[in-house]
Design an enzyme around this catalytic site. Structure first.
Site, PDB file in Angstrom:
ATOM      1  N   LEU A  23      10.023 -69.791 -10.154  1.00 30.13           N
ATOM      2  CA  LEU A  23      11.468 -70.004 -10.047  1.00 30.13           C
ATOM      3  C   LEU A  23      12.231 -69.414 -11.225  1.00 30.13           C
ATOM      4  O   LEU A  23      13.325 -68.873 -11.047  1.00 30.13           O
ATOM      5  CB  LEU A  23      11.758 -71.503  -9.946  1.00 30.13           C
ATOM      6  N   LYS A  41       2.830 -61.956 -20.291  1.00 34.59           N
ATOM      7  CA  LYS A  41       3.331 -62.176 -18.934  1.00 34.59           C
ATOM      8  C   LYS A  41       4.854 -62.056 -18.894  1.00 34.59           C
ATOM      9  O   LYS A  41       5.417 -61.621 -17.889  1.00 34.59           O
ATOM     10  CB  LYS A  41       2.904 -63.552 -18.422  1.00 34.59           C
ATOM     11  N   ASP A  62       6.378 -72.538 -26.866  1.00 34.81           N
ATOM     12  CA  ASP A  62       5.376 -73.417 -26.264  1.00 34.81           C
ATOM     13  C   ASP A  62       5.965 -74.820 -26.272  1.00 34.81           C
ATOM     14  O   ASP A  62       6.054 -75.458 -27.313  1.00 34.81           O
ATOM     15  CB  ASP A  62       4.077 -73.365 -27.066  1.00 34.81           C
ATOM     16  N   ASN A  91      13.828 -74.864 -17.060  1.00 33.28           N
ATOM     17  CA  ASN A  91      13.092 -74.562 -15.837  1.00 33.28           C
ATOM     18  C   ASN A  91      11.595 -74.814 -15.943  1.00 33.28           C
ATOM     19  O   ASN A  91      10.952 -75.176 -14.959  1.00 33.28           O
ATOM     20  CB  ASN A  91      13.341 -73.089 -15.470  1.00 33.28           C
ATOM     21  N   LYS A 119      18.602 -80.289 -27.902  1.00 27.10           N
ATOM     22  CA  LYS A 119      19.240 -80.850 -29.094  1.00 27.10           C
ATOM     23  C   LYS A 119      19.502 -79.767 -30.145  1.00 27.10           C
ATOM     24  O   LYS A 119      20.575 -79.723 -30.757  1.00 27.10           O
ATOM     25  CB  LYS A 119      18.359 -81.951 -29.681  1.00 27.10           C
ATOM     26  N   SER A 142      14.254 -80.425 -11.716  1.00 31.60           N
ATOM     27  CA  SER A 142      13.604 -81.720 -11.549  1.00 31.60           C
ATOM     28  C   SER A 142      12.691 -81.664 -10.330  1.00 31.60           C
ATOM     29  O   SER A 142      12.259 -80.595  -9.915  1.00 31.60           O
ATOM     30  CB  SER A 142      14.650 -82.825 -11.413  1.00 31.60           C
ATOM     31  N   TYR A 168       3.110 -87.088 -13.924  1.00 28.50           N
ATOM     32  CA  TYR A 168       4.126 -86.056 -13.694  1.00 28.50           C
ATOM     33  C   TYR A 168       5.475 -86.685 -13.358  1.00 28.50           C
ATOM     34  O   TYR A 168       6.510 -86.303 -13.902  1.00 28.50           O
ATOM     35  CB  TYR A 168       3.665 -85.148 -12.549  1.00 28.50           C
ATOM     36  N   LYS A 209       9.313 -86.305 -15.149  1.00 25.59           N
ATOM     37  CA  LYS A 209      10.501 -85.801 -14.459  1.00 25.59           C
ATOM     38  C   LYS A 209      11.602 -86.856 -14.399  1.00 25.59           C
ATOM     39  O   LYS A 209      12.797 -86.539 -14.499  1.00 25.59           O
ATOM     40  CB  LYS A 209      10.122 -85.333 -13.049  1.00 25.59           C
TER      41      LYS A 209
END
Length: 312
Positions: free
Chosen positions: A32, A57, A80, A107, A138, A162, A192, A196
């Site tokens: 995405l 990449k 990272d 993302n 922040k 999300s 997970y 989220k």
């Protein structure tokens, strides 16, 4: 919750001219994030910052995007999100090289990662999907605020990808006692979901504390991106079942379709700050127990304390 009508948003026609805009995208080297960068670059932004862990990449992604949009103004930034030191380093480098930020697209994310902790001791999903993004935001807020101050008609946005997976978070919401463990007592998807949910609650609180910035959480749908399963990870039977279910039981969409929610939130004048959106541009209300202001406030205060060593 998985079956939506076809989206009517057309990126080619419905994204306005982005001249002068600076956009920052985490995880922009694949899926995405890569598709988002491709689409916004068609509309002439001043700069798009592709932030990713794998620089090689990222270079490949930029080359592929520029094959379609030759003048795409993309800058690569190594980050990272599982390392707060790396997040701080990336934010400082961005500040040194750019003095404007209009759109921050959070993302990047992982799912179905094996049990583990980040470099800073957080459960790996929680530390990567939530804590890393919270620190990045922040640290970049001063640049966003400065951008707003220099605009006649300010329009800055912080958008977080999300997932409907937030619904499998623990019933209590965030189990603060667990987030510095591997959360071995939780199902993989619960780990997970907690990450989220935290990101969504934090975005909502951010919108209240910074009303001059439009903040929102975006669920892209069930998208064909390998569900974010890390390469080289041997899947459990449950993970194999989840993959099969996503392919055969749910409405599985391409990245070209899935990214439309993020692009809509970037382009629309109708974005309601603090809300959670499902495809495309439809508000969904969180469950009552997760709309409790006490939980959002506790998460915000906890996060501020956790980030102090890196945000001074």
């Amino acid at each position: 919750m998985f079956f939506w009508t076809s989206p009517t948003f057309d990126p080619a026609k419905d994204i306005p001219d982005l001249s002068g805009k600076v956009i920052f995208v985490t995880g922009g080297n694949t899926g995405l994030g890569k598709q988002y960068i491709l689409e916004v670059c068609r509309h002439h932004p001043a700069q798009v910052w592709l932030a990713a862990r794998n620089v090689e990449k990222a270079r490949e992604a930029v080359a592929e995007i520029q094959d379609q949009v030759p003048d795409a103004p993309i800058e690569i930034l190594e980050i990272d999100l599982s390392s707060l030191a790396s997040v701080k380093k990336a934010a400082l480098e961005f500040e040194q090289r750019c003095d404007r930020l209009d759109i921050l697209m959070l993302n990047a994310g992982i799912i179905m990662a094996p049990l583990g902790k980040t470099q800073d001791g957080y459960e790996v999903h929680f530390g990567t999907n939530y804590v890393g993004h919270a620190l990045l935001t922040k640290l970049l807020l001063p640049t966003i605020e400065k951008t707003i101050a220099n605009q006649e008609s300010p329009d800055a946005r912080i958008l977080a990808v999300s997932s409907s997976g937030y619904q499998v978070a623990p019933k209590q919401g965030i189990i603060f006692e667990s987030v510095k463990t591997t959360c071995a007592e939780f199902w993989n998807m619960t780990r997970y979901g907690q990450s989220k949910l935290a990101l969504m609650l934090w975005i909502r609180q951010l919108s209240k504390l910074h009303p001059n910035i439009k903040c929102a959480s975006i669920h892209p749908g069930v998208v064909d991106t390998e569900l974010g399963i890390p390469r080289g990870v041997e899947l459990s039977y449950m993970q194999i079942f989840m993959r099969w279910a996503s392919l055969n039981l749910l409405r599985y969409v391409s990245v070209e379709e899935g990214v439309k929610g993020q692009l809509w939130a970037t382009a629309t004048n109708d974005l309601q700050s603090g809300e959670y959106y499902i495809p495309v541009g439809r508000v969904e209300t969180l469950k009552a127990e997760w709309r409790d202001e006490a939980l959002s406030n506790k998460l915000w205060d906890w996060t501020e304390e956790e980030l102090k060593p890196y945000s001074a």
